[in-house]
Write an enzyme that holds these catalytic residues in place. Structure first.
Site, PDB file in Angstrom:
ATOM      1  N   GLU A 166       0.819  -1.205   0.000  1.00  0.00           N
ATOM      2  CA  GLU A 166       0.000   0.000   0.000  1.00  0.00           C
ATOM      3  C   GLU A 166       0.853   1.255   0.000  1.00  0.00           C
ATOM      4  O   GLU A 166       1.944   1.282   0.541  1.00  0.00           O
ATOM      5  CB  GLU A 166      -0.929   0.014   1.214  1.00  0.00           C
ATOM      6  CG  GLU A 166      -1.990  -1.062   1.059  1.00  0.00           C
ATOM      7  CD  GLU A 166      -3.200  -0.804   1.926  1.00  0.00           C
ATOM      8  OE1 GLU A 166      -4.307  -1.024   1.435  1.00  0.00           O
ATOM      9  OE2 GLU A 166      -3.042  -0.392   3.076  1.00  0.00           O
ATOM     10  N   CYS A 199       3.678   8.539   0.655  1.00  0.00           N
ATOM     11  CA  CYS A 199       4.102   7.638   1.718  1.00  0.00           C
ATOM     12  C   CYS A 199       4.247   6.253   1.092  1.00  0.00           C
ATOM     13  O   CYS A 199       3.261   5.684   0.609  1.00  0.00           O
ATOM     14  CB  CYS A 199       3.055   7.646   2.830  1.00  0.00           C
ATOM     15  SG  CYS A 199       3.451   6.548   4.191  1.00  0.00           S
ATOM     16  N   CYS A 258       5.418  -6.578   7.597  1.00  0.00           N
ATOM     17  CA  CYS A 258       6.605  -6.171   8.364  1.00  0.00           C
ATOM     18  C   CYS A 258       6.914  -7.270   9.371  1.00  0.00           C
ATOM     19  O   CYS A 258       6.014  -7.779  10.025  1.00  0.00           O
ATOM     20  CB  CYS A 258       6.325  -4.849   9.091  1.00  0.00           C
ATOM     21  SG  CYS A 258       7.766  -4.174   9.958  1.00  0.00           S
ATOM     22  N   CYS A 271       5.629  -4.186  16.321  1.00  0.00           N
ATOM     23  CA  CYS A 271       5.262  -3.064  17.188  1.00  0.00           C
ATOM     24  C   CYS A 271       3.790  -3.257  17.558  1.00  0.00           C
ATOM     25  O   CYS A 271       2.946  -3.495  16.686  1.00  0.00           O
ATOM     26  CB  CYS A 271       5.478  -1.733  16.480  1.00  0.00           C
ATOM     27  SG  CYS A 271       7.202  -1.465  15.984  1.00  0.00           S
ATOM     28  N   CYS A 315       0.792  -1.202  15.898  1.00  0.00           N
ATOM     29  CA  CYS A 315       0.798  -0.973  14.451  1.00  0.00           C
ATOM     30  C   CYS A 315       0.047  -2.077  13.702  1.00  0.00           C
ATOM     31  O   CYS A 315       0.277  -3.269  13.940  1.00  0.00           O
ATOM     32  CB  CYS A 315       2.240  -0.901  13.945  1.00  0.00           C
ATOM     33  SG  CYS A 315       2.365  -0.689  12.156  1.00  0.00           S
ATOM     34  N   GLY A 370       6.380  -1.799   6.420  1.00  0.00           N
ATOM     35  CA  GLY A 370       7.729  -2.355   6.412  1.00  0.00           C
ATOM     36  C   GLY A 370       8.768  -1.506   7.105  1.00  0.00           C
ATOM     37  O   GLY A 370       8.537  -0.355   7.457  1.00  0.00           O
ATOM     38  N   GLU A 371       9.924  -2.121   7.307  1.00  0.00           N
ATOM     39  CA  GLU A 371      11.049  -1.448   7.961  1.00  0.00           C
ATOM     40  C   GLU A 371      12.138  -1.202   6.905  1.00  0.00           C
ATOM     41  O   GLU A 371      12.812  -2.146   6.463  1.00  0.00           O
ATOM     42  CB  GLU A 371      11.565  -2.336   9.102  1.00  0.00           C
ATOM     43  CG  GLU A 371      12.885  -1.919   9.694  1.00  0.00           C
ATOM     44  CD  GLU A 371      12.963  -0.442  10.096  1.00  0.00           C
ATOM     45  OE1 GLU A 371      11.983   0.118  10.613  1.00  0.00           O
ATOM     46  OE2 GLU A 371      14.028   0.157   9.866  1.00  0.00           O
ATOM     47  N   SER A 386      12.262   6.418   7.424  1.00  0.00           N
ATOM     48  CA  SER A 386      11.872   6.265   8.825  1.00  0.00           C
ATOM     49  C   SER A 386      12.201   4.855   9.311  1.00  0.00           C
ATOM     50  O   SER A 386      11.960   3.877   8.604  1.00  0.00           O
ATOM     51  CB  SER A 386      10.365   6.523   8.951  1.00  0.00           C
ATOM     52  OG  SER A 386       9.949   6.409  10.294  1.00  0.00           O
ATOM     53  N   SER A 402      11.393   6.194  14.763  1.00  0.00           N
ATOM     54  CA  SER A 402      10.155   5.913  15.487  1.00  0.00           C
ATOM     55  C   SER A 402      10.536   5.475  16.891  1.00  0.00           C
ATOM     56  O   SER A 402      10.961   4.342  17.096  1.00  0.00           O
ATOM     57  CB  SER A 402       9.364   4.807  14.772  1.00  0.00           C
ATOM     58  OG  SER A 402       8.920   5.282  13.518  1.00  0.00           O
ATOM     59  N   LEU A 403      10.395   6.375  17.842  1.00  0.00           N
ATOM     60  CA  LEU A 403      10.919   6.104  19.190  1.00  0.00           C
ATOM     61  C   LEU A 403       9.806   5.676  20.145  1.00  0.00           C
ATOM     62  O   LEU A 403       9.864   4.602  20.732  1.00  0.00           O
ATOM     63  CB  LEU A 403      11.644   7.361  19.692  1.00  0.00           C
ATOM     64  CG  LEU A 403      12.418   7.224  21.008  1.00  0.00           C
ATOM     65  CD1 LEU A 403      13.516   6.183  20.918  1.00  0.00           C
ATOM     66  CD2 LEU A 403      13.010   8.574  21.419  1.00  0.00           C
ATOM     67  N   HIS A 404       8.821   6.534  20.332  1.00  0.00           N
ATOM     68  CA  HIS A 404       7.589   6.216  21.072  1.00  0.00           C
ATOM     69  C   HIS A 404       7.719   6.019  22.578  1.00  0.00           C
ATOM     70  O   HIS A 404       6.713   5.809  23.255  1.00  0.00           O
ATOM     71  CB  HIS A 404       6.865   4.991  20.477  1.00  0.00           C
ATOM     72  CG  HIS A 404       6.694   5.035  19.003  1.00  0.00           C
ATOM     73  ND1 HIS A 404       6.278   6.156  18.329  1.00  0.00           N
ATOM     74  CD2 HIS A 404       6.914   4.099  18.045  1.00  0.00           C
ATOM     75  CE1 HIS A 404       6.239   5.909  17.032  1.00  0.00           C
ATOM     76  NE2 HIS A 404       6.629   4.672  16.832  1.00  0.00           N
ATOM     77  N   ASN A 421      -3.920   6.435  15.517  1.00  0.00           N
ATOM     78  CA  ASN A 421      -5.097   6.002  14.760  1.00  0.00           C
ATOM     79  C   ASN A 421      -5.475   4.613  15.220  1.00  0.00           C
ATOM     80  O   ASN A 421      -4.811   3.644  14.870  1.00  0.00           O
ATOM     81  CB  ASN A 421      -4.792   5.972  13.264  1.00  0.00           C
ATOM     82  CG  ASN A 421      -4.358   7.334  12.779  1.00  0.00           C
ATOM     83  OD1 ASN A 421      -5.133   8.279  12.803  1.00  0.00           O
ATOM     84  ND2 ASN A 421      -3.110   7.441  12.376  1.00  0.00           N
ATOM     85  N   CYS A 431      -1.391   7.110   9.250  1.00  0.00           N
ATOM     86  CA  CYS A 431      -0.188   6.364   9.659  1.00  0.00           C
ATOM     87  C   CYS A 431      -0.539   5.036  10.300  1.00  0.00           C
ATOM     88  O   CYS A 431      -1.403   4.972  11.159  1.00  0.00           O
ATOM     89  CB  CYS A 431       0.621   7.083  10.726  1.00  0.00           C
ATOM     90  SG  CYS A 431       0.835   8.805  10.544  1.00  0.00           S
TER      91      CYS A 431
HETATM   92  N1  SAH Z   1       9.113   0.725  10.192  1.00  0.00           N
HETATM   93  C1  SAH Z   1       9.353   2.136   9.997  1.00  0.00           C
HETATM   94  C2  SAH Z   1       8.544   2.674   8.843  1.00  0.00           C
HETATM   95  C3  SAH Z   1       7.040   2.634   9.067  1.00  0.00           C
HETATM   96  S1  SAH Z   1       6.626   4.255   9.529  1.00  0.00           S
HETATM   97  C4  SAH Z   1       9.105   2.894  11.268  1.00  0.00           C
HETATM   98  O1  SAH Z   1       8.495   2.328  12.177  1.00  0.00           O
HETATM   99  O2  SAH Z   1       9.534   4.039  11.378  1.00  0.00           O
HETATM  100  C5  SAH Z   1       5.176   4.134  10.284  1.00  0.00           C
HETATM  101  C6  SAH Z   1       5.057   5.242  11.328  1.00  0.00           C
HETATM  102  O3  SAH Z   1       3.704   5.271  11.708  1.00  0.00           O
HETATM  103  C7  SAH Z   1       5.884   4.905  12.544  1.00  0.00           C
HETATM  104  O4  SAH Z   1       6.362   6.031  13.208  1.00  0.00           O
HETATM  105  C8  SAH Z   1       4.836   4.200  13.378  1.00  0.00           C
HETATM  106  O5  SAH Z   1       5.179   4.212  14.711  1.00  0.00           O
HETATM  107  C9  SAH Z   1       3.612   5.011  13.083  1.00  0.00           C
HETATM  108  N2  SAH Z   1       2.378   4.265  13.354  1.00  0.00           N
HETATM  109  C10 SAH Z   1       2.170   2.940  13.251  1.00  0.00           C
HETATM  110  N3  SAH Z   1       0.908   2.627  13.581  1.00  0.00           N
HETATM  111  C11 SAH Z   1       0.296   3.779  13.894  1.00  0.00           C
HETATM  112  C12 SAH Z   1      -1.032   4.115  14.290  1.00  0.00           C
HETATM  113  N4  SAH Z   1      -1.974   3.195  14.402  1.00  0.00           N
HETATM  114  N5  SAH Z   1      -1.307   5.419  14.503  1.00  0.00           N
HETATM  115  C13 SAH Z   1      -0.364   6.360  14.348  1.00  0.00           C
HETATM  116  N6  SAH Z   1       0.886   6.104  13.958  1.00  0.00           N
HETATM  117  C14 SAH Z   1       1.221   4.832  13.736  1.00  0.00           C
END
Ligand code: SAH
Length: 356
Positions: free
Chosen positions: A83, A97, A104, A108, A111, A149-150, A178, A202-204, A278, A337
């Site tokens: 996608e 995007c 993936c 996480c 996600c 994906g990563e 990212s 993507s730290l979180h 989301n 996202c």
């Molecule tokens: N694997 C890479 C590339 C994917 S980016 C990475 O994690 O950076 C996807 C981004 O969207 C990441 O920052 C992820 O944390 C964020 N994301 C994933 N699921 C989400 C959700 N349900 N709502 C908001 N952001 C989300």
């Protein structure tokens, strides 16, 4: 378009070397097919049409949001879902995007892509064909590798695609890769990439205990190592690394964690993007395997309220850490996202998806 196949086909026909460039230039500028490539003979156009499919991906479904966002579900030649999303902003910006993998392998917990079965790495051509699809609809200027994906697990193909994006109108400065902080790929990215491509992490979470809970990859590559590597990139390029921080209610959104985050990152090397979560409970029926409940209570994640996000932001501002709150686009078509799980759901069920 499979660019290796193109090259082979042209070579076998004994075409001069510049043909490949001619075909690519038309393609990168959004030509709808070989037919309009008027500096090629009709015979060659027909032959290419038969031998080199114009895209390595076929479009399965495409949905357009009220805000102009377009989400497309493609299939690879061997049937894997991919996608990609086009975001159109009022100021004229057109941002893509893109996905680097089908599914993936990292899980996480918040996600949607992490919950579906991993397919495989995409080839550079498959990554580029996502962008070319949208280039045929409109001009483009920004690109983020924030789809499925990563990217650091598929770095060579991602870079090969990214290096061609300027031909589509997207400069390296407007391209962002990212990562979850997959250290082997990240190290290579920092050491080897000379182009001014932006890095996002993507730290979180600002500490290992919490981060491991929401991102299992942290068990392998702890925060200190990943942040140090990103800092090295910021110093080498003189550009801030973007930190993505998805706001999960009651999980990572307290003012205390904001202060910890500010201390971890400092003022000079990072810019924080707070991402409204989301929620995708409506997507669970469509995912392949069940997951362990992400929170202690066994409930699904919920997005932080605007007030919580505002208070978190305030703490970072007080510590003089640059911070913005990310806009969420395409929510009505599940293009936001982390919602790029494969199965598109029928329109009638959209109302059941809670807004994060
Ligand atoms: N694997 C890479 C590339 C994917 S980016 C990475 O994690 O950076 C996807 C981004 O969207 C990441 O920052 C992820 O944390 C964020 N994301 C994933 N699921 C989400 C959700 N349900 N709502 C908001 N952001 C989300």
């Amino acid at each position: 378009m499979d660019l290796d196949l193109l090259e082979r086909t042209l070579r076998e026909r004994g075409e001069p070397a510049f043909r490949r460039r001619q075909v690519w230039e038309w393609t990168a500028r959004g030509a709808p097919g070989y037919d309009g490539m008027t500096n090629l003979s009709r015979a060659l156009r027909e032959e290419l049409d038969a031998a080199v499919p114009y895209s390595t991906l076929s479009v399965e479904t495409e949905r357009e949001s009220r805000d102009g966002t377009v989400k497309t579900l493609f299939r690879t030649g061997d049937g894997h879902p991919v996608e990609a999303v086009l975001m159109r902003y009022r100021d004229g910006r057109r941002s893509l995007c893109l996905s680097s993998q089908s599914g993936c392998p990292l899980t996480c917990t918040f996600c949607a892509t992490g919950a579906m079965a991993f397919g495989r790495n995409l080839t550079a051509s498959e990554i580029l064909d996502q962008a070319l699809h949208f280039r045929r609809l409109t001009e483009l200027d920004h690109c983020v590798f924030m789809g499925m994906g990563e990217p650091m697990l598929n770095l060579d193909e991602v870079l090969a695609a990214a290096r061609r994006l300027p031909d589509l109108g997207i400069t390296h400065r407007r391209t962002t890769i990212s990562t979850v902080g997959w250290l082997p790929g990240l190290r290579r990215f920092v050491d080897e990439v000379a182009e001014p491509i932006r890095l996002a992490l993507s730290l979180h979470a600002p500490d290992d205990g919490l981060r491991s809970r929401i991102m299992p990859v942290n068990e392998r590559f702890p925060i200190a190592d990943v942040v140090a590597e990103c800092r090295r990139h910021a110093e080498a390029t003189n550009r801030r690394v973007f930190v993505e921080y998805v706001m999960l209610a009651g999980v990572n959104d307290t003012p205390e964690l904001a202060r910890k985050l500010a201390e971890l990152l400092g003022r000079d090397h990072f810019k924080v993007n707070l991402i409204p979560y989301n929620a995708w409970a409506g997507g669970q029926a469509a995912v392949a395997r069940p997951k362990t409940p992400p929170t202690a209570a066994g409930a699904l994640y919920e997005g932080s309220s605007r007030e919580r996000i505002g208070a978190f932001r305030h703490e970072l501002e007080r510590a003089r850490v640059p911070v913005t709150v990310r806009l969420t686009r395409g929510r009505d078509i599940e293009a936001a996202c982390g919602q790029l799980a494969a199965a598109p759901r029928p329109r009638g069920r959209q109302a059941a998806v809670p807004a994060g």
